[in-house]
Write a protein that holds these residues in place. Structure first.
Motif, PDB file in Angstrom:
ATOM      1  N   ALA A 193      40.468  33.826  31.929  1.00 39.04           N
ATOM      2  CA  ALA A 193      39.525  33.825  30.829  1.00 39.04           C
ATOM      3  C   ALA A 193      38.150  34.274  31.317  1.00 39.04           C
ATOM      4  CB  ALA A 193      39.453  32.432  30.213  1.00 39.04           C
ATOM      5  N   ILE A 194      37.755  33.794  32.508  1.00 36.19           N
ATOM      6  CA  ILE A 194      36.455  34.189  33.054  1.00 36.19           C
ATOM      7  C   ILE A 194      36.431  35.693  33.321  1.00 36.19           C
ATOM      8  CG2 ILE A 194      34.920  33.963  35.043  1.00 36.19           C
ATOM      9  CD1 ILE A 194      35.787  31.003  35.170  1.00 36.19           C
ATOM     10  N   SER A 195      37.532  36.208  33.844  1.00 35.52           N
ATOM     11  CA  SER A 195      37.611  37.652  34.112  1.00 35.52           C
ATOM     12  C   SER A 195      37.450  38.449  32.832  1.00 35.52           C
ATOM     13  CB  SER A 195      38.947  37.998  34.773  1.00 35.52           C
ATOM     14  OG  SER A 195      39.050  37.389  36.021  1.00 35.52           O
ATOM     15  N   ILE A 196      38.053  38.004  31.756  1.00 32.60           N
ATOM     16  CA  ILE A 196      37.952  38.708  30.477  1.00 32.60           C
ATOM     17  C   ILE A 196      36.520  38.682  29.964  1.00 32.60           C
ATOM     18  CG2 ILE A 196      38.662  38.633  28.047  1.00 32.60           C
ATOM     19  CD1 ILE A 196      41.425  37.704  29.078  1.00 32.60           C
ATOM     20  N   VAL A 197      35.853  37.531  30.083  1.00 28.84           N
ATOM     21  CA  VAL A 197      34.454  37.420  29.642  1.00 28.84           C
ATOM     22  C   VAL A 197      33.569  38.348  30.475  1.00 28.84           C
ATOM     23  CG1 VAL A 197      32.471  35.863  29.522  1.00 28.84           C
ATOM     24  CG2 VAL A 197      34.708  35.096  28.716  1.00 28.84           C
ATOM     25  N   VAL A 198      33.758  38.352  31.787  1.00 29.61           N
ATOM     26  CA  VAL A 198      32.960  39.212  32.662  1.00 29.61           C
ATOM     27  C   VAL A 198      33.220  40.677  32.338  1.00 29.61           C
ATOM     28  CG1 VAL A 198      32.628  39.956  35.065  1.00 29.61           C
ATOM     29  CG2 VAL A 198      32.741  37.521  34.509  1.00 29.61           C
ATOM     30  N   LEU A 199      34.468  41.034  32.139  1.00 26.83           N
ATOM     31  CA  LEU A 199      34.817  42.409  31.799  1.00 26.83           C
ATOM     32  C   LEU A 199      34.195  42.805  30.462  1.00 26.83           C
ATOM     33  CD1 LEU A 199      36.381  44.935  32.567  1.00 26.83           C
ATOM     34  CD2 LEU A 199      38.372  43.958  31.433  1.00 26.83           C
TER      35      LEU A 199
ATOM     36  N   ILE B 280      45.571  31.268  45.098  1.00 22.34           N
ATOM     37  CA  ILE B 280      45.963  32.612  45.522  1.00 22.34           C
ATOM     38  C   ILE B 280      45.926  33.578  44.341  1.00 22.34           C
ATOM     39  CG2 ILE B 280      47.857  34.013  46.460  1.00 22.34           C
ATOM     40  CD1 ILE B 280      46.391  32.324  48.535  1.00 22.34           C
ATOM     41  N   ARG B 281      46.321  33.116  43.164  1.00 19.60           N
ATOM     42  CA  ARG B 281      46.267  33.989  41.982  1.00 19.60           C
ATOM     43  C   ARG B 281      44.823  34.411  41.700  1.00 19.60           C
ATOM     44  NH1 ARG B 281      49.852  30.294  39.407  1.00 19.60           N
ATOM     45  NH2 ARG B 281      48.137  29.679  38.060  1.00 19.60           N
ATOM     46  N   ILE B 282      43.887  33.491  41.833  1.00 22.02           N
ATOM     47  CA  ILE B 282      42.477  33.824  41.619  1.00 22.02           C
ATOM     48  C   ILE B 282      42.021  34.846  42.651  1.00 22.02           C
ATOM     49  CG2 ILE B 282      40.117  32.911  41.764  1.00 22.02           C
ATOM     50  CD1 ILE B 282      41.239  30.325  40.459  1.00 22.02           C
ATOM     51  N   GLN B 283      42.412  34.655  43.893  1.00 20.64           N
ATOM     52  CA  GLN B 283      42.035  35.601  44.940  1.00 20.64           C
ATOM     53  C   GLN B 283      42.654  36.970  44.679  1.00 20.64           C
ATOM     54  OE1 GLN B 283      43.354  33.576  48.418  1.00 20.64           O
ATOM     55  NE2 GLN B 283      41.485  32.366  48.599  1.00 20.64           N
ATOM     56  N   ARG B 284      43.892  36.994  44.229  1.00 18.51           N
ATOM     57  CA  ARG B 284      44.542  38.274  43.926  1.00 18.51           C
ATOM     58  C   ARG B 284      43.835  38.979  42.777  1.00 18.51           C
ATOM     59  NH1 ARG B 284      50.464  35.863  44.783  1.00 18.51           N
ATOM     60  NH2 ARG B 284      50.628  36.303  47.005  1.00 18.51           N
ATOM     61  N   HIS B 285      43.429  38.219  41.767  1.00 15.52           N
ATOM     62  CA  HIS B 285      42.683  38.818  40.651  1.00 15.52           C
ATOM     63  C   HIS B 285      41.344  39.367  41.136  1.00 15.52           C
ATOM     64  CE1 HIS B 285      45.359  37.854  37.353  1.00 15.52           C
ATOM     65  NE2 HIS B 285      45.482  36.630  37.827  1.00 15.52           N
ATOM     66  N   ALA B 286      40.659  38.607  41.987  1.00 15.15           N
ATOM     67  CA  ALA B 286      39.380  39.067  42.533  1.00 15.15           C
ATOM     68  C   ALA B 286      39.580  40.342  43.350  1.00 15.15           C
ATOM     69  CB  ALA B 286      38.737  37.982  43.384  1.00 15.15           C
ATOM     70  N   ALA B 287      40.622  40.361  44.161  1.00 14.09           N
ATOM     71  CA  ALA B 287      40.916  41.550  44.963  1.00 14.09           C
ATOM     72  C   ALA B 287      41.219  42.740  44.067  1.00 14.09           C
ATOM     73  CB  ALA B 287      42.086  41.281  45.911  1.00 14.09           C
TER      74      ALA B 287
END
Length: 181
Positions: A1-7, A127-134
Motif C-alpha cells: 500500500a505504501i508503494s502504491i501511495v509513493v508511486l 524479505i518481501r519488503i526488501q524485494r519490493h524495494a529492490a
C-alpha cells in the motif's frame, strides 16, 4: 500500500513535466517528418541510431569509454546541427557504443545486483519488503537509463549505491538474527 501511495505521488508530481515532454514529442515528430531533427527527442533518436550503428562496427568491446561520443559526433552534428555532448542520452546505447557487449553485460549485472542479493525461497514479510524495494530501485534505474539519467550522473549513482547498501545490510541483519518463530 505504501508503494502504491509513493508511486501515485511520484506520478502526480511528474505529470506537468510528462505533459510538457508529450507536447515536445508531438513537435519533434512533426519536425522529423519535415526532416528537421534539432529538438530534444529528435536529437536523442539520432544519437541512439548513430550510437547503435557505431556499436555494430565494434560489438565486442566498443570504441572505448572516452571515444563513445567522438565516434558519432560528426554524424550527429550533420543530422541535427548540434553535438551529442558527453553521452548519447541512453545509458544502454552509450554503453554499447563505448564498451560493447562486454560493457552492457556489466551494466546489466550492476542493475540486477539488488535482485540477486535477495534471491531465494524466503517469502517472509521482511524479505518481501526488501524485494519490493529492490524492484523499485532496479525499475527506476532501467527507466532513467533510457534517457541516460544514471551511471554518469554522480547523484543518481550515489543514490543507487546507497539503496543497494541499505537493502544488503537489511538482508545481512535478517540472516544474523536467525529464523523468526
Amino acid at each position: 500500500a505504501i508503494s502504491i501511495v509513493v508511486l501515485a505521488a511520484a506520478v502526480l508530481v511528474s505529470l506537468p513535466v510528462f505533459n510538457w515532454r508529450l507536447v515536445q514529442l508531438k513537435d519533434d515528430f512533426s519536425s522529423m517528418q519535415k526532416g528537421q531533427l534539432t529538438r530534444s527527442i529528435g536529437s536523442r533518436l539520432v544519437m541512439w541510431e548513430e550510437g547503435f550503428e557505431a556499436f555494430l562496427e565494434k560489438p565486442w568491446f566498443g570504441h572505448g569509454y572516452n571515444l563513445r561520443t567522438k565516434t558519432v559526433r560528426e554524424d550527429v552534428i550533420r543530422r541535427t546541427g548540434d553535438e551529442p555532448g558527453s553521452h548519447l542520452h541512453n545509458g544502454f546505447v552509450t554503453d554499447l557504443t563505448g564498451n560493447g557487449l562486454a560493457g552492457i553485460a556489466t551494466h546489466l549485472a550492476v542493475l540486477l545486483s539488488p535482485l540477486l542479493i535477495l534471491r531465494g525461497r524466503d517469502f517472509s514479510a521482511d524479505i518481501r519488503i526488501q524485494r519490493h524495494a529492490a524492484a523499485v530501485v532496479v525499475v527506476t534505474y532501467v527507466i532513467t537509463d533510457m534517457t541516460n539519467l544514471t551511471f554518469g550522473h554522480d547523484i543518481l549513482d550515489c543514490w543507487f549505491v546507497f539503496f543497494l547498501a541499505v537493502i544488503a545490510s537489511l538482508r545481512i541483519n535478517l540472516n544474523a538474527s536467525g529464523p523468526k518463530h
